[in-house]
Design a protein around this motif. Structure first.
Motif, PDB file in Angstrom:
ATOM      1  N   PHE A 291       3.733 -14.770   6.144  1.00 55.62           N
ATOM      2  CA  PHE A 291       2.533 -14.292   5.453  1.00 55.62           C
ATOM      3  C   PHE A 291       2.773 -12.903   4.859  1.00 55.62           C
ATOM      4  N   ILE A 292       3.642 -12.860   3.869  1.00 58.26           N
ATOM      5  CA  ILE A 292       4.150 -11.596   3.333  1.00 58.26           C
ATOM      6  C   ILE A 292       3.039 -10.703   2.776  1.00 58.26           C
ATOM      7  N   PRO A 293       2.063 -11.196   2.014  1.00 57.90           N
ATOM      8  CA  PRO A 293       1.030 -10.293   1.486  1.00 57.90           C
ATOM      9  C   PRO A 293       0.185  -9.644   2.574  1.00 57.90           C
ATOM     10  N   ASP A 294       0.006 -10.318   3.695  1.00 62.35           N
ATOM     11  CA  ASP A 294      -0.730  -9.739   4.819  1.00 62.35           C
ATOM     12  C   ASP A 294       0.123  -8.750   5.599  1.00 62.35           C
ATOM     13  N   GLU A 295       1.405  -9.078   5.740  1.00 62.58           N
ATOM     14  CA  GLU A 295       2.277  -8.298   6.611  1.00 62.58           C
ATOM     15  C   GLU A 295       2.838  -7.058   5.938  1.00 62.58           C
ATOM     16  N   GLN A 296       3.193  -7.169   4.663  1.00 60.60           N
ATOM     17  CA  GLN A 296       3.795  -6.048   3.930  1.00 60.60           C
ATOM     18  C   GLN A 296       3.174  -5.944   2.529  1.00 60.60           C
ATOM     19  N   PRO A 297       1.865  -5.656   2.456  1.00 60.09           N
ATOM     20  CA  PRO A 297       1.205  -5.657   1.145  1.00 60.09           C
ATOM     21  C   PRO A 297       1.752  -4.606   0.189  1.00 60.09           C
ATOM     22  N   ASP A 298       2.079  -3.415   0.680  1.00 56.59           N
ATOM     23  CA  ASP A 298       2.597  -2.374  -0.208  1.00 56.59           C
ATOM     24  C   ASP A 298       3.936  -2.779  -0.811  1.00 56.59           C
ATOM     25  N   ALA A 299       4.786  -3.400   0.004  1.00 59.90           N
ATOM     26  CA  ALA A 299       6.076  -3.854  -0.502  1.00 59.90           C
ATOM     27  C   ALA A 299       5.899  -4.958  -1.541  1.00 59.90           C
ATOM     28  N   VAL A 300       4.909  -5.824  -1.341  1.00 56.41           N
ATOM     29  CA  VAL A 300       4.625  -6.870  -2.323  1.00 56.41           C
ATOM     30  C   VAL A 300       4.140  -6.253  -3.633  1.00 56.41           C
ATOM     31  N   VAL A 301       3.241  -5.279  -3.550  1.00 57.22           N
ATOM     32  CA  VAL A 301       2.761  -4.602  -4.757  1.00 57.22           C
ATOM     33  C   VAL A 301       3.924  -3.941  -5.482  1.00 57.22           C
ATOM     34  N   ASP A 302       4.798  -3.269  -4.755  1.00 54.83           N
ATOM     35  CA  ASP A 302       5.945  -2.601  -5.388  1.00 54.83           C
ATOM     36  C   ASP A 302       6.864  -3.611  -6.064  1.00 54.83           C
ATOM     37  N   ALA A 303       7.133  -4.733  -5.387  1.00 51.41           N
ATOM     38  CA  ALA A 303       8.025  -5.739  -5.961  1.00 51.41           C
ATOM     39  C   ALA A 303       7.429  -6.360  -7.221  1.00 51.41           C
ATOM     40  N   LEU A 304       6.136  -6.643  -7.198  1.00 53.41           N
ATOM     41  CA  LEU A 304       5.485  -7.229  -8.370  1.00 53.41           C
ATOM     42  C   LEU A 304       5.428  -6.241  -9.518  1.00 53.41           C
ATOM     43  N   THR A 305       5.116  -4.988  -9.216  1.00 50.68           N
ATOM     44  CA  THR A 305       5.047  -3.970 -10.268  1.00 50.68           C
ATOM     45  C   THR A 305       6.408  -3.781 -10.924  1.00 50.68           C
TER      46      THR A 305
END
Length: 314
Positions: A291-305
């Motif tokens: 559950f990556i968006p729940d567990e590491q949301p900031d890292a997901v935002v950085d990767a998408l950006t």
């Protein structure tokens, strides 16, 4: 959970799922749109003139899976999180859960929200739908990001492993396919089932609190939610067939970002989809399970950006 949005920010009279609480996220508005005869629920906010980013969640979640990442994305992007058919506050039709049919409904909903072209980001079953959508509607996409998903006919293994060290990740695919039995065993026990998935498949044991588990369990238990959840798996063979038919005509031409995690289900999403994608890159999020968006949301935002910025410049 944040419930501080004003009454003007919600459309409770449009809520098709009676008795299921509707949770607000500050700065975002609830919307319901017609999608080929059913209503889909969307949560919209962020930068109104920024690039549009559409988010799709998977089993056993709803749009709320993105709640930690949405504020960060909203700083630069026009963000829309959509409940798939059968999820959350969207309608739960009785059939047609193959991913190409669902993809058509999602695209219809996005068009109804006046978005002509967008970045598509999807996790788990949401990624099943996103892959099929990218095959059918590439002209509407700038790019697609797929998070930790075994996609029917693509990255989903043909056989369920029997090795206990691996079987716990995929055993439910076969179970969900059995007619009637899952309903008989799970009806009234939805919370126990959802609790197992969220706690076992997340790496940090405290990722989901009791209120969040209650939220997702209530959505599965309400008005056909369990039937709809199982239907995605029961229609997976049709999803795979239609994916193969489409790939016989063309491969994915839009940029694809595969987002994996250190302790997820698919070790390398980019490698798993690259045979069918002309431009696939990948990133692995550390210290995360499924559950990556729940567990590491900031890292997901950085990767998408970073993905969006790179592709826009390129």
């Amino acid at each position: 959970m944040t419930d501080d949005a004003t009454a003007a920010n919600r459309s409770c009279d449009q809520n098709p799922i009676s008795g299921l609480p509707l949770h607000d996220l500050a700065g975002f508005t609830h919307r319901w749109v017609d999608a080929e005869g059913i209503r889909l629920h969307a949560v919209e906010g962020g930068h109104p003139t920024g690039p549009a980013v559409v988010l799709l969640a998977g089993f056993p979640q709803t749009w709320w899976a993105w709640r930690k990442a949405m504020p960060g994305l909203a700083e630069r992007f026009h963000v829309i999180a959509i409940d798939l058919p059968g999820q959350g506050h969207s309608d739960r039709p009785h059939d047609s859960y193959d991913t190409h049919t669902v993809a058509s409904r999602v695209q219809t909903a996005v068009t109804a929200l006046n978005v002509s072209k967008y970045w598509l980001v999807a996790h788990d079953i949401g990624a099943w739908v996103a892959f099929s959508l990218a095959l059918k509607y590439e002209e509407h996409l700038h790019g697609v990001a797929l998070l930790d998903a075994g996609i029917p006919g693509i990255t989903l293994p043909d056989a369920i492993p029997t090795d206990p060290d691996r079987a716990w990740k995929t055993w439910h695919f076969a179970f969900h396919l059995v007619p009637d039995l899952p309903e008989k065993l799970l009806a009234g026990r939805e919370r126990d089932y959802v609790d197992w998935f969220l706690k076992v498949k997340a790496l940090p044991p405290n990722t989901f609190d009791s209120a969040e588990i209650d939220h997702y369990a209530a959505a599965v238990a309400a008005e056909g939610g369990l039937r709809a959840s199982l239907a995605y798996y029961r229609d997976a063979a049709e999803s795979a067939r239609r994916n193969h038919d489409a790939l016989g005509r063309q491969h994915l031409t839009v940029p694809v970002l595969g987002i994996s995690s250190s302790h997820g289900s698919i070790p390398d999403m980019a490698a798993s989809v690259s045979p069918w994608a002309e431009n696939a890159t990948g990133v692995v999020i550390p210290h995360a399970g499924h559950f990556i968006p729940d567990e590491q949301p900031d890292a997901v935002v950085d990767a998408l950006t970073a993905f969006i910025d790179h592709e826009r410049v390129g």
